[in-house]
Scaffold this active site. Sequence first.
Site, mmCIF file in Angstrom:
data_model
loop_
_atom_site.group_PDB
_atom_site.id
_atom_site.type_symbol
_atom_site.label_atom_id
_atom_site.label_comp_id
_atom_site.label_asym_id
_atom_site.label_seq_id
_atom_site.Cartn_x
_atom_site.Cartn_y
_atom_site.Cartn_z
ATOM 1 N N CYS A 180 -47.996 3.400 20.778
ATOM 2 C CA CYS A 180 -48.415 2.929 19.471
ATOM 3 C C CYS A 180 -47.355 3.393 18.495
ATOM 4 O O CYS A 180 -46.458 4.148 18.857
ATOM 5 C CB CYS A 180 -49.753 3.543 19.099
ATOM 6 S SG CYS A 180 -51.024 3.222 20.335
ATOM 7 N N ARG A 197 -43.885 -1.594 18.843
ATOM 8 C CA ARG A 197 -44.485 -0.619 19.754
ATOM 9 C C ARG A 197 -45.910 -1.001 20.137
ATOM 10 O O ARG A 197 -46.501 -0.398 21.039
ATOM 11 C CB ARG A 197 -44.502 0.766 19.098
ATOM 12 C CG ARG A 197 -43.121 1.266 18.717
ATOM 13 C CD ARG A 197 -43.218 2.526 17.906
ATOM 14 N NE ARG A 197 -43.601 3.646 18.703
ATOM 15 C CZ ARG A 197 -42.779 4.586 19.173
ATOM 16 N NH1 ARG A 197 -41.503 4.523 18.884
ATOM 17 N NH2 ARG A 197 -43.220 5.569 19.897
ATOM 18 N N TRP A 242 -51.119 -0.329 20.658
ATOM 19 C CA TRP A 242 -51.047 -1.035 21.936
ATOM 20 C C TRP A 242 -52.185 -0.436 22.760
ATOM 21 O O TRP A 242 -52.130 0.741 23.131
ATOM 22 C CB TRP A 242 -49.705 -0.792 22.616
ATOM 23 C CG TRP A 242 -49.565 -1.522 23.922
ATOM 24 C CD1 TRP A 242 -49.171 -2.815 24.100
ATOM 25 C CD2 TRP A 242 -49.831 -1.007 25.225
ATOM 26 N NE1 TRP A 242 -49.183 -3.124 25.438
ATOM 27 C CE2 TRP A 242 -49.577 -2.043 26.151
ATOM 28 C CE3 TRP A 242 -50.273 0.232 25.713
ATOM 29 C CZ2 TRP A 242 -49.741 -1.875 27.522
ATOM 30 C CZ3 TRP A 242 -50.436 0.389 27.085
ATOM 31 C CH2 TRP A 242 -50.164 -0.660 27.970
ATOM 32 N N ASN A 301 -50.306 8.744 18.605
ATOM 33 C CA ASN A 301 -49.584 7.988 19.637
ATOM 34 C C ASN A 301 -49.504 8.882 20.867
ATOM 35 O O ASN A 301 -49.093 10.040 20.760
ATOM 36 C CB ASN A 301 -48.182 7.633 19.153
ATOM 37 C CG ASN A 301 -47.339 7.038 20.266
ATOM 38 O OD1 ASN A 301 -47.860 6.312 21.118
ATOM 39 N ND2 ASN A 301 -46.055 7.343 20.277
ATOM 40 N N GLY A 302 -49.903 8.353 22.013
ATOM 41 C CA GLY A 302 -49.871 9.153 23.239
ATOM 42 C C GLY A 302 -51.170 8.944 24.008
ATOM 43 O O GLY A 302 -51.957 8.044 23.694
ATOM 44 N N GLU A 310 -32.965 -9.701 36.313
ATOM 45 C CA GLU A 310 -33.167 -9.505 34.879
ATOM 46 C C GLU A 310 -33.503 -10.836 34.192
ATOM 47 O O GLU A 310 -34.389 -10.891 33.326
ATOM 48 C CB GLU A 310 -31.908 -8.867 34.264
ATOM 49 C CG GLU A 310 -31.885 -8.793 32.767
ATOM 50 C CD GLU A 310 -33.073 -8.083 32.129
ATOM 51 O OE1 GLU A 310 -33.869 -7.447 32.847
ATOM 52 O OE2 GLU A 310 -33.229 -8.198 30.901
ATOM 53 N N LYS A 355 -36.892 -11.630 32.033
ATOM 54 C CA LYS A 355 -36.860 -12.141 30.663
ATOM 55 C C LYS A 355 -37.737 -13.377 30.568
ATOM 56 O O LYS A 355 -38.512 -13.532 29.647
ATOM 57 C CB LYS A 355 -35.416 -12.504 30.306
ATOM 58 C CG LYS A 355 -34.682 -11.952 29.172
ATOM 59 C CD LYS A 355 -34.682 -10.583 28.697
ATOM 60 C CE LYS A 355 -35.655 -9.573 29.138
ATOM 61 N NZ LYS A 355 -35.234 -8.200 29.059
ATOM 62 N N GLU A 363 -41.570 -12.536 30.860
ATOM 63 C CA GLU A 363 -42.211 -11.749 29.794
ATOM 64 C C GLU A 363 -42.329 -12.496 28.475
ATOM 65 O O GLU A 363 -43.261 -12.252 27.716
ATOM 66 C CB GLU A 363 -41.531 -10.388 29.597
ATOM 67 C CG GLU A 363 -40.191 -10.414 28.964
ATOM 68 C CD GLU A 363 -39.593 -9.014 28.815
ATOM 69 O OE1 GLU A 363 -40.302 -8.096 28.401
ATOM 70 O OE2 GLU A 363 -38.394 -8.873 29.109
ATOM 71 N N HIS A 416 -35.039 -16.148 54.632
ATOM 72 C CA HIS A 416 -35.952 -15.192 55.282
ATOM 73 C C HIS A 416 -37.371 -15.288 54.731
ATOM 74 O O HIS A 416 -38.161 -14.370 54.913
ATOM 75 C CB HIS A 416 -35.418 -13.766 55.110
ATOM 76 C CG HIS A 416 -34.075 -13.573 55.740
ATOM 77 N ND1 HIS A 416 -33.886 -13.656 57.106
ATOM 78 C CD2 HIS A 416 -32.844 -13.350 55.203
ATOM 79 C CE1 HIS A 416 -32.603 -13.473 57.386
ATOM 80 N NE2 HIS A 416 -31.944 -13.297 56.239
ATOM 81 N N LYS A 446 -42.678 -2.326 23.262
ATOM 82 C CA LYS A 446 -41.309 -1.968 23.574
ATOM 83 C C LYS A 446 -41.175 -0.550 24.117
ATOM 84 O O LYS A 446 -40.318 -0.259 24.938
ATOM 85 C CB LYS A 446 -40.449 -2.116 22.322
ATOM 86 C CG LYS A 446 -38.991 -2.142 22.661
ATOM 87 C CD LYS A 446 -38.187 -2.821 21.600
ATOM 88 C CE LYS A 446 -36.749 -2.934 22.035
ATOM 89 N NZ LYS A 446 -36.556 -3.870 23.136
HETATM 90 C C1 F6R Z 1 -38.165 -5.849 29.266
HETATM 91 C C2 F6R Z 1 -38.151 -4.463 28.852
HETATM 92 C C3 F6R Z 1 -38.828 -3.468 29.718
HETATM 93 C C4 F6R Z 1 -38.142 -2.115 29.579
HETATM 94 C C5 F6R Z 1 -38.922 -1.035 30.353
HETATM 95 C C6 F6R Z 1 -38.228 0.297 30.283
HETATM 96 O O1 F6R Z 1 -37.467 -6.663 28.385
HETATM 97 O O2 F6R Z 1 -37.632 -4.147 27.821
HETATM 98 O O3 F6R Z 1 -38.873 -3.880 31.039
HETATM 99 O O4 F6R Z 1 -36.854 -2.209 30.079
HETATM 100 O O5 F6R Z 1 -40.199 -0.912 29.814
HETATM 101 O O6 F6R Z 1 -38.047 0.681 28.971
HETATM 102 P P1 F6R Z 1 -36.890 1.660 28.534
HETATM 103 O O7 F6R Z 1 -35.609 0.966 28.737
HETATM 104 O O8 F6R Z 1 -37.177 1.920 27.081
HETATM 105 O O9 F6R Z 1 -37.032 2.882 29.376
#
Ligand code: F6R
Length: 593
Positions: free
Chosen positions: A2, A29, A75, A101-102, A465, A469, A472, A488, A588
């Site tokens: 959060c 967040r 969140w 937050n936590g 990756e 993207k 998500e 396979h 994030k």
């Molecule tokens: C996807 C994304 C997440 C983060 C993951 C790790 O776009 O951003 O998959 O990469 O949650 O987060 P960090 O890099 O902050 O440890």
Amino acid sequence: MCGIIGCMKKNKSNVAPTLLYGAKKLEYRGYDSVGIATYSDKIHVKKDEGKIEEVHKRLNLYDMPGSYGIAHVRWASVGRATKENAHPHTDENEKVAIVHNGTIKNYATLKKELKSEGHTFTSQTDTEVIVHLIEKFMDDGLDLEHALRESTKLLKGSYAIVAISSDEPYKMVATRKDSSLVLGVEQDSYYVASDILAMLKYTRNIIELEEGEIVVITDEDYVIHDKFDNPINKEITVTPWTPEMIDKNGYPYYMIKEINEQPEVIQKTLNDKNKIRAVLDDIGDFERICLIACGTSYHAALSGKYIIETVAKIPTNVILASEFSHTLNVLDEKTLVISVSQSGETADTLKALKMIDEKIKTLSIVNVETSQMPKVTDYSIITQAGPEIGVAATKTYLAQVCVMYLMAGILGNDSELIERLYEVPRYIEEILERCDELKVYSKRYSFVNDLFYMGKGFSYPTVLEAALKMKEISYIHAEAYASGELKHGPLALIDFTMPVISVIPPGEDHDLAVNALEEVKARKTLILTIGSENDDIIEDKANDCFLINPEVDEEIAPLVYIVALQLVAYYITVEKRLNPDMPRNLAKTVATE
Ligand code: F6R
């Protein structure tokens, strides 16, 4: 996961707009609910489920009296996203209000005890136990800061907390453990927030709070107490981040702004070459590398493995942080453990780092300097991506990959590789200039339900990756496989309903990657290939092609091709009228295990 902010306006001006602005900057967040508490004669609270703009429309969050207060964006983790579970939380008499937050792991036990003592709970959150504990200790005669200190002694888990009380007007207290908290200091106001983005518009003067420290902020000054309750002096530092960095600068979304910033990010990362060399010199000898990370950072780490093993010939293992405990047994003092993280706050990665024996050297590659990860590793490299607001990581990913390419070049004494990296910003610019071509392709692929990505060798982490993207932000089911793996099993999935995106740069893996392309072409599906100009072979085999400068071979393709794939995911998402900056269910900073 959060975002929290508190603000005290010493000049007694209205605090609500500042809190709301800060909360908005923390929305990356979490955006399940929002709430504000201010003080003017009594504590006033407004909160509800939904994103800030929606809640503001319903409740007018500006219309809150008072010159100090706290705010929260959530969140949902413990307790659904409802008005009752939104922060700030207050006790029955609205004497104390807090934002948190936590995650409090022992909240169920504490809740039971507090209930048996007569406290009434109105939410399903773990946070609510904290407010009742503070109330209880204040009823026993402690002031707000000591009530907070005593409360935290009973908490197991992670927290950053800001609290106010109507019994002690014009005072705000805050503390943290395993969640970050930054204090901002200006002439006319004080700020305390999960990160500096919330206060960057107002101040760049910051103090990072360490675990167990409590800051007591009043309308006159602030005092920080260490974990033994002694007042301490901490130096104010000036963050290199500026308010301009968090403007959208005319772009419709942060994600596209951040994609466009990538040439500059690569340039800034390359400017750090000597700093990275100095860190590696300090670390000294090691024989193996173990990279730990989650999500996008995990894919960056995988790219790191390919280049480090190829160029520096150092055996490199990449482990998902949440799966790390099983690797502990094979680590020894000859291993360098590297954590890769954009936020520096990811709970899984921090937990993995905590498990590592002190004798083993640890290095973090992190974008947020004030986050926890640099504090818990022996060495750190700060990526130069600047603040990233879009929930889907783009420029931080590329900065991480670039750092690992530099590390590989330095460790392997490969000056030719390092030289070639200086051309990467130009190659990316070329792609960005031709983004309209990708927009056209994206329209064609925007109504599919499934997408299959394939790439070989250096391009395998890239397609992993790219698929992440895509899923998500566009909610399209996307799978990524190494091209050689197709036969396979996953080939069974391919028919006309499963379009394929293949990544085939020039190089040693080209021909085998083309073989795999033939296999999918034979299944009559739609194919988009990202490849190299003048590659007649792939042009012939794909329905759609996006062709990149032929100087970009497979070795440096991970730093270039991903940009086209980020753009495809972005344009498809926008085409579907979805907000790429705020994908559902995600945040994030993932500060929960
Ligand atoms: C996807 C994304 C997440 C983060 C993951 C790790 O776009 O951003 O998959 O990469 O949650 O987060 P960090 O890099 O902050 O440890």
